[in-house]
Design a protein around this motif. Structure first.
Motif, mmCIF file in Angstrom:
data_model
loop_
_atom_site.group_PDB
_atom_site.id
_atom_site.type_symbol
_atom_site.label_atom_id
_atom_site.label_comp_id
_atom_site.label_asym_id
_atom_site.label_seq_id
_atom_site.Cartn_x
_atom_site.Cartn_y
_atom_site.Cartn_z
ATOM 1 N N SER A 193 0.855 -1.181 0.000
ATOM 2 C CA SER A 193 0.000 0.000 0.000
ATOM 3 C C SER A 193 0.891 1.230 0.000
ATOM 4 O O SER A 193 1.769 1.364 0.865
ATOM 5 C CB SER A 193 -0.916 -0.003 1.228
ATOM 6 O OG SER A 193 -1.701 1.174 1.294
ATOM 7 N N ASN A 194 0.688 2.097 -0.993
ATOM 8 C CA ASN A 194 1.481 3.325 -1.107
ATOM 9 C C ASN A 194 2.979 3.050 -1.116
ATOM 10 O O ASN A 194 3.766 3.762 -0.492
ATOM 11 C CB ASN A 194 1.137 4.299 0.028
ATOM 12 C CG ASN A 194 -0.304 4.754 -0.014
ATOM 13 O OD1 ASN A 194 -0.863 4.977 -1.083
ATOM 14 N ND2 ASN A 194 -0.918 4.889 1.153
ATOM 15 N N GLY A 195 3.366 1.976 -1.787
ATOM 16 C CA GLY A 195 4.776 1.666 -1.932
ATOM 17 C C GLY A 195 5.412 0.985 -0.749
ATOM 18 O O GLY A 195 6.636 0.825 -0.714
ATOM 19 N N ALA A 196 4.618 0.558 0.243
ATOM 20 C CA ALA A 196 5.163 -0.106 1.424
ATOM 21 C C ALA A 196 4.473 -1.451 1.629
ATOM 22 O O ALA A 196 3.288 -1.607 1.321
ATOM 23 C CB ALA A 196 4.985 0.766 2.665
ATOM 24 N N MET A 197 5.211 -2.400 2.144
ATOM 25 C CA MET A 197 4.673 -3.729 2.383
ATOM 26 C C MET A 197 3.719 -3.707 3.571
ATOM 27 O O MET A 197 3.994 -3.087 4.592
ATOM 28 C CB MET A 197 5.820 -4.708 2.651
ATOM 29 C CG MET A 197 5.371 -6.138 2.890
ATOM 30 S SD MET A 197 6.787 -7.239 3.076
ATOM 31 C CE MET A 197 5.985 -8.720 3.682
ATOM 32 N N THR A 198 2.581 -4.384 3.422
ATOM 33 C CA THR A 198 1.591 -4.459 4.490
ATOM 34 C C THR A 198 1.297 -5.925 4.812
ATOM 35 O O THR A 198 1.506 -6.818 3.986
ATOM 36 C CB THR A 198 0.285 -3.762 4.106
ATOM 37 O OG1 THR A 198 -0.230 -4.356 2.887
ATOM 38 C CG2 THR A 198 0.511 -2.274 3.869
ATOM 39 N N VAL A 199 0.809 -6.157 6.021
ATOM 40 C CA VAL A 199 0.499 -7.511 6.485
ATOM 41 C C VAL A 199 -0.942 -7.541 6.981
ATOM 42 O O VAL A 199 -1.346 -6.701 7.789
ATOM 43 C CB VAL A 199 1.444 -7.925 7.635
ATOM 44 C CG1 VAL A 199 1.078 -9.311 8.142
ATOM 45 C CG2 VAL A 199 2.897 -7.889 7.172
ATOM 46 N N GLN A 200 -1.712 -8.500 6.483
ATOM 47 C CA GLN A 200 -3.095 -8.660 6.940
ATOM 48 C C GLN A 200 -3.139 -9.775 7.970
ATOM 49 O O GLN A 200 -2.627 -10.874 7.740
ATOM 50 C CB GLN A 200 -4.035 -8.995 5.782
ATOM 51 C CG GLN A 200 -5.503 -9.086 6.224
ATOM 52 C CD GLN A 200 -6.444 -9.217 5.043
ATOM 53 O OE1 GLN A 200 -6.421 -8.399 4.140
ATOM 54 N NE2 GLN A 200 -7.274 -10.246 5.072
ATOM 55 N N LEU A 201 -3.752 -9.476 9.125
ATOM 56 C CA LEU A 201 -3.790 -10.416 10.233
ATOM 57 C C LEU A 201 -5.089 -11.222 10.281
ATOM 58 O O LEU A 201 -6.039 -10.940 9.539
ATOM 59 C CB LEU A 201 -3.607 -9.645 11.542
ATOM 60 C CG LEU A 201 -2.356 -8.754 11.596
ATOM 61 C CD1 LEU A 201 -2.317 -7.973 12.905
ATOM 62 C CD2 LEU A 201 -1.089 -9.573 11.420
ATOM 63 N N HIS A 202 -5.119 -12.202 11.169
ATOM 64 C CA HIS A 202 -6.263 -13.113 11.239
ATOM 65 C C HIS A 202 -7.563 -12.418 11.612
ATOM 66 O O HIS A 202 -8.644 -12.897 11.272
ATOM 67 C CB HIS A 202 -5.987 -14.217 12.260
ATOM 68 C CG HIS A 202 -5.879 -13.723 13.671
ATOM 69 N ND1 HIS A 202 -4.749 -13.107 14.165
ATOM 70 C CD2 HIS A 202 -6.779 -13.719 14.704
ATOM 71 C CE1 HIS A 202 -4.941 -12.774 15.421
ATOM 72 N NE2 HIS A 202 -6.157 -13.111 15.780
ATOM 73 N N ASP A 203 -7.458 -11.253 12.288
ATOM 74 C CA ASP A 203 -8.686 -10.543 12.675
ATOM 75 C C ASP A 203 -9.157 -9.568 11.605
ATOM 76 O O ASP A 203 -10.091 -8.791 11.830
ATOM 77 C CB ASP A 203 -8.483 -9.804 14.003
ATOM 78 C CG ASP A 203 -7.362 -8.762 13.930
ATOM 79 O OD1 ASP A 203 -6.750 -8.612 12.858
ATOM 80 O OD2 ASP A 203 -7.103 -8.107 14.954
ATOM 81 N N GLY A 204 -8.496 -9.587 10.452
ATOM 82 C CA GLY A 204 -8.911 -8.736 9.339
ATOM 83 C C GLY A 204 -8.223 -7.392 9.279
ATOM 84 O O GLY A 204 -8.388 -6.668 8.292
ATOM 85 N N THR A 205 -7.475 -7.042 10.307
ATOM 86 C CA THR A 205 -6.776 -5.748 10.294
ATOM 87 C C THR A 205 -5.522 -5.828 9.415
ATOM 88 O O THR A 205 -4.927 -6.896 9.252
ATOM 89 C CB THR A 205 -6.362 -5.325 11.719
ATOM 90 O OG1 THR A 205 -5.495 -6.322 12.276
ATOM 91 C CG2 THR A 205 -7.581 -5.154 12.597
ATOM 92 N N SER A 206 -5.137 -4.689 8.885
ATOM 93 C CA SER A 206 -3.947 -4.605 8.035
ATOM 94 C C SER A 206 -2.973 -3.621 8.672
ATOM 95 O O SER A 206 -3.352 -2.508 9.040
ATOM 96 C CB SER A 206 -4.330 -4.136 6.626
ATOM 97 O OG SER A 206 -3.188 -4.081 5.788
#
Length: 216
Positions: A193-206
């Motif tokens: 997102s916006n040129g940066a790596m993101t991680v999505q967690l088991h509760d749906g949050t990123s």
């Protein structure tokens, strides 16, 4: 929903952006050359532009063009680096990680968490609380050195609805020791997102990848 795959249109998008940038650069050069020709055509014959002036103006447009090319190159490199990060980060999917937070996720009657102590503590107490803030259990981890320490809580008797949380109280000689609560989360997917790596967690949050403190 974020996935660990890389968008196949990314390359074409980058190419299109590069083409647009090059087109804008060509237009700027064309306008400059037209203005320079007009200036030469309308200059005073008795006081013509000397070579130093012309060289200076040519150098200016070359400098602007060079900076734009460097910016485009750096932008493309950043996009490629992020794409590589996402591909490598796909190995995180399914793994547990530690992040700042105080949530306790119950799995098979147990929940895990951790604390990062700024200094040695002679007593480290964990209070488990219901979603409403009521203390439902407490236990002591004893004396711990500075650094990160994990714990497991027996949640078999937890009957409240919702996700419980925990609070850490660390002391030395009766004085509080600074600490940071760390919660366990499971990685479901990775993306960017916006040129940066993101991680999505088991509760749906990123969250950004930088939010991860430890990979378990």
């Amino acid at each position: 929903m974020l996935t660990s795959s890389v968008n196949p249109a990314a390359s074409s998008t980058s190419t299109a952006a590069s083409g647009t940038s090059k087109s804008n650069m060509d237009e700027a050069q064309d306008r400059f050359l037209k203005l320079l020709v007009a200036q030469l055509n309308n200059q005073d014959p008795m006081n013509p532009m000397d070579n130093a002036q012309m060289t200076s103006q040519m150098a200016q447009i070359n400098t602007v063009t060079g900076i734009q090319q460097v910016n485009d190159t750096l932008k493309n490199m950043a996009e490629q680096f992020t794409a590589m990060q996402v591909l490598q980060g796909s190995n995180l999917v399914g793994h547990n990680v530690l992040m700042e937070g105080n949530k306790l996720t119950i799995t098979d009657g147990k929940a895990s968490g951790a604390v990062n102590l700024a200094a040695r503590a002679e007593s480290v107490k964990v209070d488990v609380m219901s979603p409403g803030g009521q203390v439902v259990d407490s236990f002591n981890l004893g004396a711990l050195d500075a650094g990160q320490h994990g714990f497991t809580w027996d949640a078999s008797s937890y009957t409240y609805g919702g996700t419980p949380t925990f609070k850490i109280t660390a002391t030395l000689g009766g004085k509080p020791i600074e600490n940071t609560a760390l919660s366990v989360a499971t990685v479901q997917a990775v993306g960017s997102s916006n040129g940066a790596m993101t991680v999505q967690l088991h509760d749906g949050t990123s969250v950004p990848y930088s939010a991860i403190k430890t990979i378990l």
